[in-house]
Motif scaffolding. Structure first.
Motif, PDB file in Angstrom:
ATOM      1  N   LEU A 193      -0.580 -19.483  13.704  1.00  0.00           N
ATOM      2  CA  LEU A 193       0.607 -18.628  13.597  1.00  0.00           C
ATOM      3  C   LEU A 193       1.656 -19.156  12.616  1.00  0.00           C
ATOM      4  N   PRO A 194       2.056 -20.438  12.663  1.00  0.00           N
ATOM      5  CA  PRO A 194       3.033 -20.899  11.659  1.00  0.00           C
ATOM      6  C   PRO A 194       2.520 -20.779  10.232  1.00  0.00           C
ATOM      7  N   VAL A 195       1.226 -21.067  10.013  1.00  0.00           N
ATOM      8  CA  VAL A 195       0.660 -20.956   8.667  1.00  0.00           C
ATOM      9  C   VAL A 195       0.601 -19.500   8.232  1.00  0.00           C
ATOM     10  N   ALA A 196       0.202 -18.614   9.139  1.00  0.00           N
ATOM     11  CA  ALA A 196       0.156 -17.187   8.814  1.00  0.00           C
ATOM     12  C   ALA A 196       1.535 -16.659   8.461  1.00  0.00           C
ATOM     13  N   ALA A 197       2.557 -17.129   9.163  1.00  0.00           N
ATOM     14  CA  ALA A 197       3.921 -16.679   8.889  1.00  0.00           C
ATOM     15  C   ALA A 197       4.360 -17.054   7.478  1.00  0.00           C
ATOM     16  N   SER A 198       4.084 -18.294   7.062  1.00  0.00           N
ATOM     17  CA  SER A 198       4.500 -18.720   5.722  1.00  0.00           C
ATOM     18  C   SER A 198       3.657 -18.055   4.638  1.00  0.00           C
ATOM     19  N   LEU A 199       2.348 -17.928   4.868  1.00  0.00           N
ATOM     20  CA  LEU A 199       1.496 -17.291   3.872  1.00  0.00           C
ATOM     21  C   LEU A 199       1.810 -15.811   3.719  1.00  0.00           C
ATOM     22  N   SER A 200       2.187 -15.145   4.797  1.00  0.00           N
ATOM     23  CA  SER A 200       2.470 -13.707   4.720  1.00  0.00           C
ATOM     24  C   SER A 200       3.642 -13.425   3.784  1.00  0.00           C
ATOM     25  N   ARG A 201       4.588 -14.331   3.743  1.00  0.00           N
ATOM     26  CA  ARG A 201       5.727 -14.147   2.840  1.00  0.00           C
ATOM     27  C   ARG A 201       5.277 -14.250   1.382  1.00  0.00           C
ATOM     28  N   LEU A 202       4.352 -15.167   1.103  1.00  0.00           N
ATOM     29  CA  LEU A 202       3.816 -15.273  -0.253  1.00  0.00           C
ATOM     30  C   LEU A 202       3.004 -14.042  -0.618  1.00  0.00           C
ATOM     31  N   VAL A 203       2.178 -13.565   0.328  1.00  0.00           N
ATOM     32  CA  VAL A 203       1.376 -12.365   0.072  1.00  0.00           C
ATOM     33  C   VAL A 203       2.290 -11.176  -0.192  1.00  0.00           C
ATOM     34  N   ARG A 204       3.340 -11.024   0.604  1.00  0.00           N
ATOM     35  CA  ARG A 204       4.272  -9.908   0.412  1.00  0.00           C
ATOM     36  C   ARG A 204       4.910  -9.958  -0.967  1.00  0.00           C
ATOM     37  N   THR A 205       5.416 -11.129  -1.359  1.00  0.00           N
ATOM     38  CA  THR A 205       6.075 -11.258  -2.659  1.00  0.00           C
ATOM     39  C   THR A 205       5.097 -10.982  -3.800  1.00  0.00           C
ATOM     40  N   SER A 206       3.885 -11.514  -3.696  1.00  0.00           N
ATOM     41  CA  SER A 206       2.887 -11.301  -4.744  1.00  0.00           C
ATOM     42  C   SER A 206       2.473  -9.833  -4.812  1.00  0.00           C
ATOM     43  N   MET A 207       2.319  -9.200  -3.669  1.00  0.00           N
ATOM     44  CA  MET A 207       1.955  -7.780  -3.640  1.00  0.00           C
ATOM     45  C   MET A 207       3.053  -6.926  -4.280  1.00  0.00           C
ATOM     46  N   ILE A 208       4.292  -7.205  -3.973  1.00  0.00           N
ATOM     47  CA  ILE A 208       5.406  -6.429  -4.542  1.00  0.00           C
ATOM     48  C   ILE A 208       5.445  -6.599  -6.056  1.00  0.00           C
ATOM     49  N   ASN A 209       5.241  -7.830  -6.535  1.00  0.00           N
ATOM     50  CA  ASN A 209       5.228  -8.062  -7.982  1.00  0.00           C
ATOM     51  C   ASN A 209       4.107  -7.278  -8.657  1.00  0.00           C
ATOM     52  N   GLU A 210       2.948  -7.217  -8.025  1.00  0.00           N
ATOM     53  CA  GLU A 210       1.833  -6.475  -8.604  1.00  0.00           C
ATOM     54  C   GLU A 210       2.048  -4.970  -8.518  1.00  0.00           C
ATOM     55  N   LEU A 211       2.625  -4.507  -7.415  1.00  0.00           N
ATOM     56  CA  LEU A 211       2.859  -3.066  -7.251  1.00  0.00           C
ATOM     57  C   LEU A 211       3.842  -2.525  -8.287  1.00  0.00           C
ATOM     58  N   ASP A 212       4.693  -3.393  -8.832  1.00  0.00           N
ATOM     59  CA  ASP A 212       5.676  -2.965  -9.818  1.00  0.00           C
ATOM     60  C   ASP A 212       5.145  -3.016 -11.242  1.00  0.00           C
ATOM     61  N   ARG A 213       3.890  -3.397 -11.430  1.00  0.00           N
ATOM     62  CA  ARG A 213       3.336  -3.492 -12.773  1.00  0.00           C
ATOM     63  C   ARG A 213       2.896  -2.117 -13.293  1.00  0.00           C
ATOM     64  N   ASN A 214       2.779  -2.049 -14.600  1.00  0.00           N
ATOM     65  CA  ASN A 214       2.476  -0.760 -15.238  1.00  0.00           C
ATOM     66  C   ASN A 214       1.092  -0.237 -14.879  1.00  0.00           C
ATOM     67  N   TYR A 215       0.119  -1.139 -14.727  1.00  0.00           N
ATOM     68  CA  TYR A 215      -1.236  -0.653 -14.469  1.00  0.00           C
ATOM     69  C   TYR A 215      -1.335   0.061 -13.119  1.00  0.00           C
ATOM     70  N   VAL A 216      -0.474  -0.323 -12.176  1.00  0.00           N
ATOM     71  CA  VAL A 216      -0.480   0.362 -10.874  1.00  0.00           C
ATOM     72  C   VAL A 216       0.057   1.785 -11.032  1.00  0.00           C
ATOM     73  N   ARG A 217       1.140   1.934 -11.783  1.00  0.00           N
ATOM     74  CA  ARG A 217       1.689   3.275 -12.003  1.00  0.00           C
ATOM     75  C   ARG A 217       0.706   4.144 -12.794  1.00  0.00           C
ATOM     76  N   THR A 218       0.024   3.522 -13.754  1.00  0.00           N
ATOM     77  CA  THR A 218      -0.962   4.278 -14.538  1.00  0.00           C
ATOM     78  C   THR A 218      -2.133   4.728 -13.664  1.00  0.00           C
ATOM     79  N   ALA A 219      -2.641   3.799 -12.835  1.00  0.00           N
ATOM     80  CA  ALA A 219      -3.764   4.140 -11.961  1.00  0.00           C
ATOM     81  C   ALA A 219      -3.382   5.215 -10.955  1.00  0.00           C
ATOM     82  N   THR A 220      -2.173   5.116 -10.417  1.00  0.00           N
ATOM     83  CA  THR A 220      -1.712   6.120  -9.456  1.00  0.00           C
ATOM     84  C   THR A 220      -1.515   7.466 -10.134  1.00  0.00           C
TER      85      THR A 220
END
Length: 316
Positions: A193-220
């Motif tokens: 649980l403590p490891v999952a909590a810290s990793l989830s924050r990294l996954v969230r930040t990385s996902m948001i950075n990728e979702l804001d990229r141009n290729y995501v808007r183009t694919a959508t």
């Protein structure tokens, strides 16, 4: 593939130097230990003459560099020394305890990664909405909670109050897989649980950075299915969490030592506790060395995985 192999060989070539550094560090640190191995072996009632003879027989009066070279020679032969009386080979004790620690660490890591991906992706997809707020709150609380305290709470709630799981002990998976899973469930949760909590924050930040990229808007905009876009985003977003996964495994290995003591699991944690309380420097030294080597091996695997999934770094 050629560039990957070149970088992989470079990483592997550095490993012997790191191993040598770890052995030197462990050896030097234990040289400052106030524990007298002769007294541990012969007992507190032994005479000074007997202890001096024992030290001379085992080469403890030799210069420190000579002792270190002898220590390296024994390591190359798989000899980690003998435990305090009743004497047993340290390597044999570790051979029995280490697989349990590996099982617990692997379970904790697997559970942590699954939870981190689910929480991180859910939070990123629902950015700034209530699921994101709840998950961020849970992740902050999870990072702040020590695993040993969480283990005690889990024992109280799910072992003492409801008897769903046992309070401790270990069942070999070869004897009963269900019994093994029952004895390992709470320790794995306390680790994960403590490891999952810290990793989830990294996954969230990385996902948001990728979702804001141009290729995501183009694919959508081209009408690709949402699940297909998210799969590509997740694959790219996992590169950053993967870089810190090795450090999290080190946390799991260290945490497993404490968790095993709480849940009375006969792993490396019990061995190191036995060595510390019994002034058994050979046992402590052997356990620390094996855990350190495992940490180096895991980090090497993580580095190779990062090279494999990130083709861009192979051109560096």
């Amino acid at each position: 593939m050629v560039s990957f192999l070149r970088l992989a060989v470079r990483r592997i070539a550095v490993l012997p130097v790191m191993v040598l550094g770890v052995t030197l560090l462990v050896f030097v640190v234990l040289q400052f230990s106030p524990v007298d191995p002769a007294m541990t072996a012969l007992g507190q009632g032994s005479s000074q003459q007997a202890r001096a003879a024992w030290r001379a027989e085992h080469g403890l009066d030799d210069p420190v560099p000579v002792q270190y070279l002898r220590f390296l020679g024994q390591l190359l032969q798989g000899d980690l020394g003998m435990t305090a009386p009743p004497s047993q080979p340290v390597a044999d004790r570790i051979a029995v305890a280490f697989p349990l620690t590996v099982q617990l660490t692997a379970l904790g890591l697997g559970l942590a990664v699954v939870l981190a991906v689910i929480m991180g992706v859910t939070a990123a997809v629902n950015r700034d909405r209530w699921p994101d707020q709840v998950i961020r709150l849970v992740s902050v609380a999870g990072v702040a909670i020590p695993s040993f305290w969480l283990g005690i709470v889990l024992i109280q709630q799910f072992a003492l109050n409801t008897s769903i799981f046992p309070t401790g002990g270990y069942t070999n998976p070869g004897d009963s897989f269900g019994g093994w899973l029952s004895t390992m469930a709470l320790p794995a949760i306390a680790l994960a649980l403590p490891v999952a909590a810290s990793l989830s924050r990294l996954v969230r930040t990385s996902m948001i950075n990728e979702l804001d990229r141009n290729y995501v808007r183009t694919a959508t905009g081209n009408g690709l299915p949402r699940w297909l876009v998210l799969r590509a985003v997740l694959r790219n977003a996992m590169l950053t969490p993967l870089t810190v996964l090795g450090l999290r495994v080190a946390y799991l290995l260290g945490g497993a030592v404490v968790i095993e003591t709480i849940f009375d699991l006969p792993g490396m944690g019990k061995l190191i506790l036995e060595g510390v309380t019994g002034n058994d420097t050979a046992l402590v030294q052997g356990v620390v060395l094996v855990i350190a080597m495992a940490f180096l091996a895991v980090n090497l695997v993580v580095d190779l995985m990062y090279l494999l999934v990130n083709p861009r770094i192979r051109t560096v």
